[in-house]
Design a protein around this motif. Structure first.
Motif, PDB file in Angstrom:
ATOM      1  N   ALA A 216       0.852  -1.206   0.032  1.00 16.72           N
ATOM      2  CA  ALA A 216       0.022   0.085  -0.201  1.00 16.72           C
ATOM      3  C   ALA A 216       0.869   1.159  -0.133  1.00 16.72           C
ATOM      4  O   ALA A 216       0.769   2.373  -0.665  1.00 16.72           O
ATOM      5  N   VAL A 217       1.841   1.323   0.730  1.00 16.75           N
ATOM      6  CA  VAL A 217       2.940   2.230   0.838  1.00 16.75           C
ATOM      7  C   VAL A 217       3.549   2.472  -0.307  1.00 16.75           C
ATOM      8  O   VAL A 217       3.536   3.742  -1.207  1.00 16.75           O
TER       9      VAL A 217
ATOM     10  N   ILE B 285       4.455  15.870   1.396  1.00  8.52           N
ATOM     11  CA  ILE B 285       3.129  15.749   2.343  1.00  8.52           C
ATOM     12  C   ILE B 285       2.576  14.443   2.435  1.00  8.52           C
ATOM     13  O   ILE B 285       2.375  13.780   3.555  1.00  8.52           O
ATOM     14  N   THR B 286       2.419  13.891   1.416  1.00  3.39           N
ATOM     15  CA  THR B 286       1.951  12.595   1.294  1.00  3.39           C
ATOM     16  C   THR B 286       2.753  11.501   1.926  1.00  3.39           C
ATOM     17  O   THR B 286       2.447  10.425   2.727  1.00  3.39           O
ATOM     18  N   ALA B 287       4.090  11.511   1.597  1.00  7.76           N
ATOM     19  CA  ALA B 287       5.135  10.682   2.099  1.00  7.76           C
ATOM     20  C   ALA B 287       5.220  10.840   3.750  1.00  7.76           C
ATOM     21  O   ALA B 287       5.382   9.735   4.629  1.00  7.76           O
ATOM     22  N   ILE B 288       5.257  12.054   4.241  1.00  8.90           N
ATOM     23  CA  ILE B 288       5.394  12.316   5.569  1.00  8.90           C
ATOM     24  C   ILE B 288       4.203  11.832   6.211  1.00  8.90           C
ATOM     25  O   ILE B 288       4.190  11.196   7.356  1.00  8.90           O
TER      26      ILE B 288
ATOM     27  N   PHE C 263       1.858   7.425   9.559  1.00  3.44           N
ATOM     28  CA  PHE C 263       0.686   6.437   9.989  1.00  3.44           C
ATOM     29  C   PHE C 263       1.248   5.078  10.096  1.00  3.44           C
ATOM     30  O   PHE C 263       0.993   4.454  10.821  1.00  3.44           O
ATOM     31  N   ILE C 264       2.342   4.741   9.175  1.00  4.22           N
ATOM     32  CA  ILE C 264       2.993   3.465   9.213  1.00  4.22           C
ATOM     33  C   ILE C 264       3.882   3.372  10.882  1.00  4.22           C
ATOM     34  O   ILE C 264       3.624   2.351  11.258  1.00  4.22           O
ATOM     35  N   ARG C 265       4.126   4.340  11.048  1.00  5.52           N
ATOM     36  CA  ARG C 265       4.995   4.396  12.464  1.00  5.52           C
ATOM     37  C   ARG C 265       4.074   4.256  13.628  1.00  5.52           C
ATOM     38  O   ARG C 265       4.336   3.457  14.385  1.00  5.52           O
ATOM     39  N   LEU C 266       2.832   4.953  13.511  1.00  4.32           N
ATOM     40  CA  LEU C 266       1.728   4.572  14.425  1.00  4.32           C
ATOM     41  C   LEU C 266       1.382   3.179  14.354  1.00  4.32           C
ATOM     42  O   LEU C 266       1.050   2.601  15.449  1.00  4.32           O
ATOM     43  N   ILE C 267       1.091   2.589  13.266  1.00  6.83           N
ATOM     44  CA  ILE C 267       0.645   1.146  13.223  1.00  6.83           C
ATOM     45  C   ILE C 267       1.898   0.278  13.811  1.00  6.83           C
ATOM     46  O   ILE C 267       1.622  -0.740  14.707  1.00  6.83           O
TER      47      ILE C 267
END
Length: 129
Positions: free
Chosen positions: A18-19, A74-77, A82-86
């Motif tokens: 997805a990333v 902005i999208t990459a950050i 989001f991935i870091r939170l997951i």
């Protein structure tokens, strides 16, 4: 079914894919803007013919390109956080699972008891001699 979906949706490979798709889409915009807004107008100046979808002589759209690059970052950050939170949530879940006490099986409990009895017997024999 919900648990099965969670396992599928939050599996590492699915998130990586997805990333990749999202970053690829955002990077595609950068490349499209570079070609369409920066390179093509310069080529039109060299060729002298406005044949490529309505070129305007002085209209090099560098602002559109800069905006596309900003959108990409902005999208990459956003995806990074989001991935870091997951990942943090999954590490906490693993830590909780690892912290659960391990209950030995009946066989393990018997082996532990035998081991302890043998240790005590060895101590007693040393004390007698």
């Amino acid at each position: 079914m919900i648990e099965e979906f969670k396992k599928f949706a939050f599996k590492g490979n699915v998130l990586d894919l997805a990333v990749g798709v999202i970053i690829g889409g955002a990077f595609g915009k950068i490349v499209s803007s570079l070609v369409g807004d920066i390179m093509m107008p310069v080529i039109a100046l060299i060729v002298g013919k406005n044949d490529f979808s309505g070129w305007v002589f002085h209209d090099i759209k560098y602002g559109t390109f800069i905006q596309t690059v900003i959108d990409f970052f902005i999208t990459a950050i956003s995806i990074f956080f989001f991935i870091r939170l997951i990942n943090k949530m999954s590490f906490k879940k693993k830590a909780v699972e690892e912290a659960k006490p391990v209950v030995p099986t009946k066989e393990e409990a018997l082996l532990i008891e035998i081991r302890d009895l043998l240790k005590e017997q060895a101590k007693n024999e040393k004390g007698i001699s």
